[in-house]
Design an enzyme around this catalytic site. Structure first.
Site, PDB file in Angstrom:
ATOM      1  N   GLU A   1       0.835  -1.197   0.000  1.00 49.55           N
ATOM      2  CA  GLU A   1       0.000   0.000   0.000  1.00 49.55           C
ATOM      3  C   GLU A   1       0.874   1.253   0.000  1.00 49.55           C
ATOM      4  O   GLU A   1       1.626   1.493   0.955  1.00 49.55           O
ATOM      5  CB  GLU A   1      -0.933   0.022   1.214  1.00 49.55           C
ATOM      6  CG  GLU A   1      -1.804   1.268   1.251  1.00 49.55           C
ATOM      7  CD  GLU A   1      -2.691   1.345   2.472  1.00 49.55           C
ATOM      8  OE1 GLU A   1      -3.280   2.415   2.717  1.00 49.55           O
ATOM      9  OE2 GLU A   1      -2.803   0.333   3.189  1.00 49.55           O
TER      10      GLU A   1
ATOM     11  N   LYS B   1      -8.294 -15.277  16.090  1.00 55.87           N
ATOM     12  CA  LYS B   1      -8.512 -14.877  14.696  1.00 55.87           C
ATOM     13  C   LYS B   1      -9.948 -14.470  14.406  1.00 55.87           C
ATOM     14  O   LYS B   1     -10.428 -14.605  13.271  1.00 55.87           O
ATOM     15  CB  LYS B   1      -8.076 -15.990  13.741  1.00 55.87           C
ATOM     16  CG  LYS B   1      -6.610 -16.393  13.866  1.00 55.87           C
ATOM     17  CD  LYS B   1      -6.257 -17.501  12.891  1.00 55.87           C
ATOM     18  CE  LYS B   1      -4.773 -17.866  12.954  1.00 55.87           C
ATOM     19  NZ  LYS B   1      -4.422 -18.565  14.186  1.00 55.87           N
TER      20      LYS B   1
ATOM     21  N   ASP C   1       1.757 -14.312  12.664  1.00 56.59           N
ATOM     22  CA  ASP C   1       0.601 -14.884  11.978  1.00 56.59           C
ATOM     23  C   ASP C   1      -0.283 -13.747  11.485  1.00 56.59           C
ATOM     24  O   ASP C   1      -0.909 -13.059  12.290  1.00 56.59           O
ATOM     25  CB  ASP C   1      -0.189 -15.779  12.940  1.00 56.59           C
ATOM     26  CG  ASP C   1      -1.294 -16.560  12.237  1.00 56.59           C
ATOM     27  OD1 ASP C   1      -1.674 -16.165  11.118  1.00 56.59           O
ATOM     28  OD2 ASP C   1      -1.777 -17.549  12.808  1.00 56.59           O
TER      29      ASP C   1
ATOM     30  N   HIS D   1      -2.611  10.143  -1.444  1.00 59.40           N
ATOM     31  CA  HIS D   1      -2.808   8.823  -2.031  1.00 59.40           C
ATOM     32  C   HIS D   1      -2.774   8.874  -3.557  1.00 59.40           C
ATOM     33  O   HIS D   1      -2.311   7.930  -4.199  1.00 59.40           O
ATOM     34  CB  HIS D   1      -4.132   8.211  -1.555  1.00 59.40           C
ATOM     35  CG  HIS D   1      -4.010   7.468  -0.264  1.00 59.40           C
ATOM     36  ND1 HIS D   1      -3.861   8.102   0.939  1.00 59.40           N
ATOM     37  CD2 HIS D   1      -3.976   6.144   0.009  1.00 59.40           C
ATOM     38  CE1 HIS D   1      -3.761   7.213   1.905  1.00 59.40           C
ATOM     39  NE2 HIS D   1      -3.822   6.007   1.358  1.00 59.40           N
TER      40      HIS D   1
END
Length: 583
Positions: free
Chosen positions: A264, A396, A472, A570
Site C-alpha cells: 500500500e 482470529k 501470523d 494517495h
C-alpha cells in the site's frame, strides 16, 4: 605460446558451464528390456501375486479339511509357489525396476563437472581460436561464453527471463505421474528428499494441469528446506512483498527502525512522518499491562448442574495450585495464570490464560490445557470434551472477550506532541485533531457498532509489521483492537495522544520468525529469538514496538484527514501508472 595460453585460461575455470543431459544421449535403462510397458508389467505382477496367494490358501484349506499333509504338493502347487516368490520379490522392490533404476541412473556429480584438466584446457583452446576479435594487449581477452546445450525441458522463468530450472528425464516422468494422479503432489518432498526440486516439479505439474503460466511467481532464491513441516505445504514459489522502514521511532528512550512489509503506497511514508513528530516531541512511552495467551476448550455434561460443579471447582482458589502443577508440565515457559468459565446450558467453556515466554504460545497453551482435561477426567468421568477450542479464546476473530479481558500482550502507548510540531510537521492544529478524533474514531465507530475498532487504521500498521517479522497475519484481527484517544494539554497548546491495544499476539521464536527474511527484520529491532536474560522480554518489547508504530500511524493519518491531504497524498503515492507486470 601454448604454455602462455594454458596459463591465461586458468582464471576462467569457475566460469566453465556445466554439462547437461541432452535428448541425443543414449540413456539405456533396465525397463527397456521388458516386453511390456512398465505400468503393464506392474499390473501383471500384482495380478499374479494375489492370484497365487488365493490359489495357495484355497489348496491349504482343502488339505486341512481332508487331513492331507501340507508338504505333499502337486505340480500346479509347485508352480504357484515359484510364482508367489517371484512376484513377491518384484513387488518388494517397490515396483522393482522403476525404483531401482531411479537409484542406479540418478545423475552423479561427475556428469555435471569436467572429468579432468586436459579436457577443460582443450575446450578453452578451441574457443580461443574461434574468437572473432584479435587478442591484443589493449583488448579484453575474456573468452566468449560457451553456447548452452539444449536441455531436455526448459522450465520456469522469473522476471529477468533467465531459465531457473532444468528438468531431467527423471523429473519429466515424475511430472507426468503427478499430472496423471498416480503420485500425490503432497508426497514429493518425502519421496525426492529435495524440497526445491519437489517445488519445481509440483509447479510444472500445476501449470500443465491448469494451462496457466506461473512465470511471474519466483521459484529461485528461497530456502524451501526451512519451511518444511512448519510454515507451508506444497509450495510452488513465493510471493515478493517490499519491506520499507519507518523511523527512527523513539520509544521508552530507545530508537527503533520499524520494518513494514506492504504493497500500500503512503503507508510507510505516513508512519514515518508520525515517527518524526514523536521523535521531535521527546519520544513515546509504552507500558505492558498484561501478558497471557488463552485457550478455551468446550465440554458437555448430562446436566447443567454438573457443568456448574466443574465451573465452581475450576474457579476455587484452593484448587488453582493443583491445576497449575498439572498445566505447567508441558513446558518450562508455559505458566498457568488463571481460568475463567462461562456456561451455556449444560456446556461449559473454560478460558485458560498462561504466560508463554518469547513464543506467541498457541501450541504451548493447548498442550497445557490438554493435560488439565486429562486430569479432570478422573473426578468428572461424565465430562465429554467436544473440542480443545470452543471459540471463547478467541483466536482470529473479533470478540468482546479479547477487547475486555485481553489476549496475548495488552499494551498502552502515549506521547505528548508539541504544538509547533503539530503545525509544522503534521500541518494541522491541536483543536482539529481532538475534534476529528472524537467524531471519527469514537462517535463514528460507535455508530458503526465497531468492536475494538475505535481507531483510524491500526490494522494497516499491525499487518505490515506482522508480515515483516514473521507473525501470523490472521491474528491481525484481534491484534488490531485499538482505541485512539486525543486530548489538548498544557493549556491547549500541546496534544496528548494514546493508543490502547489489549490483544497484541506476537512472538520472536517459532513459526515464521525462523525464516531468513523475517529473522533479519527481528534482528533489526533487536528482538531476534528468545531473550537470554529474561524469558519473554523480546516478545514483550516487540509488542510495545507494534503499539508505538500504531501510535505514529494514527497520528499521521488523522493529521492528513484533518488537513484535507488524504486524497492528494494517495493520488500521488498510491496511483502509479506504471505497469509492473511488463517490467
Amino acid at each position: 605460446m601454448e604454455a602462455t595460453r594454458l596459463s591465461s585460461a586458468k582464471p576462467v575455470n569457475a566460469l566453465k558451464p556445466t554439462k547437461e543431459l541432452s535428448l541425443d544421449e543414449d540413456a539405456t535403462k533396465a525397463s527397456d528390456a521388458l516386453p511390456l510397458p512398465l505400468h503393464l508389467t506392474n499390473a501383471v505382477f500384482f495380478t499374479l501375486f494375489f492370484s497365487v496367494v488365493y490359489f495357495l490358501l484355497s489348496r491349504w484349506r482343502e488339505k486341512i479339511r481332508t487331513s492331507t499333509p501340507l508338504h505333499v504338493v502337486t505340480f500346479s502347487e509347485i508352480v504357484a509357489i515359484i510364482a508367489f516368490f517371484a512376484s513377491f520379490i518384484y513387488l518388494l522392490g517397490f515396483f522393482g525396476i522403476d525404483f531401482v533404476q531411479s537409484l542406479v541412473f540418478r545423475p552423479t556429480p561427475d556428469v555435471w563437472i569436467s572429468e579432468d584438466e586436459e579436457e577443460e584446457n582443450e575446450v578453452l583452446l578451441r574457443k580461443e581460436d574461434a574468437r572473432k576479435v584479435p587478442c591484443g594487449q589493449a583488448l579484453d581477452c575474456a573468452l566468449p561464453p560457451l553456447p548452452p546445450q539444449a536441455p531436455i525441458v526448459a522450465a520456469q522463468k522469473v522476471f529477468d527471463e533467465k531459465p531457473v530450472t532444468v528438468l531431467t528425464e527423471e523429473d519429466e516422468e515424475i511430472i507426468k505421474s503427478v499430472v496423471a494422479g498416480t503420485t500425490p503432489s503432497y508426497s514429493l518432498e518425502s519421496k525426492l528428499g529435495d524440497c526445491k526440486r519437489a517445488a519445481a516439479i509440483r509447479r510444472e505439474a500445476l501449470q500443465r494441469l491448469t494451462g496457466k503460466s506461473l512465470s511471474g511467481l519466483p521459484l529461485e532464491g528461497f530456502d524451501y528446506e526451512s519451511i518444511l513441516g512448519q510454515c507451508c505445504e506444497m509450495p510452488v514459489g513465493y510471493v515478493q512483498i517490499p519491506v520499507g522502514i519507518a523511523g527512527p521511532l523513539l520509544l521508552n528512550g530507545k530508537e527503533f527502525s520499524v520494518p513494514m512489509a506492504t504493497t500500500e503506497g503512503c503507508l510507510v511514508a505516513s508512519t514515518n512522518r508520525g515517527c518524526k513528530a514523536i521523535h521531535l516531541s521527546g519520544g513515546a512511552t509504552s507500558v505492558l499491562l498484561k501478558d497471557g495467551m488463552t485457550r478455551a476448550p468446550v465440554v458437555r455434561f448430562g446436566t447443567a448442574k454438573r457443568a456448574a460443579d466443574l465451573k465452581l471447582y475450576l474457579e476455587d482458589p484452593n484448587n488453582f495450585e493443583t491445576l497449575s502443577i498439572v498445566f505447567n508440565r508441558s513446558s518450562r515457559f508455559g505458566r498457568l495464570q488463571g481460568i475463567k468459565c462461562a456456561i451455556a446450558g449444560k456446556n461449559l467453556y473454560m478460558r485458560f490464560t498462561c504466560s508463554t515466554g518469547d513464543a506467541m504460545g498457541m501450541n504451548m497453551v493447548s498442550k497445557g490445557v490438554q493435560n488439565v482435561l486429562d486430569f479432570l477426567q478422573t473426578d468428572f468421568p461424565d465430562m465429554d470434551v467436544l473440542g480443545i477450542s470452543g471459540n471463547f479464546c478467541s483466536d482470529k476473530k473479533p470478540a468482546a472477550v479479547n477487547w475486555i479481558e485481553g489476549r496475548g500482550k495488552s499494551v498502552v502507548c502515549e506521547a505528548i506532541i508539541k504544538g509547533d510540531v503539530v503545525r509544522k510537521v503534521l500541518k494541522t492544529s491541536v483543536e482539529s485533531l481532538v475534534e476529528l478524533n472524537m467524531l471519527k474514531n469514537l462517535t463514528g465507530s460507535a455508530m458503526a457498532g465497531a468492536l475494538g475498532g475505535f481507531n483510524a487504521h491500526a490494522g494497516n500498521i499491525v499487518s505490515a509489521v506482522f508480515i515483516a517479522t514473521g507473525q501470523d497475519p490472521a491474528q491481525n484481527v484481534e491484534s488490531s483492537h485499538c482505541i485512539t484517544m486525543m486530548e489538548a494539554v498544557n493549556d491547549g497548546n500541546d496534544l496528548h495522544v494514546s493508543v490502547t491495544m489489549p490483544s497484541i499476539e506476537v512472538g520472536t521464536v517459532g513459526g515464521g520468525t525462523q525464516l531468513a527474511s523475517q529473522s533479519a527484520c527481528l534482528n533489526l529491532l533487536g528482538v531476534k529469538g528468545a531473550s537470554k536474560e529474561v524469558p519473554g522480554a523480546n516478545s514483550r518489547t516487540l509488542a510495545t514496538i507494534v503499539a508505538g508504530a500504531v501510535l505514529a500511524g494514527e497520528l499521521s493519518l488523522m493529521s492528513a484527514i484533518a488537513a484535507g491531504q488524504l486524497v492528494k497524498s494517495h493520488m500521488k503515492y498510491n496511483r502509479s501508472s506504471k505497469d509492473v507486470s511488463k517490467a
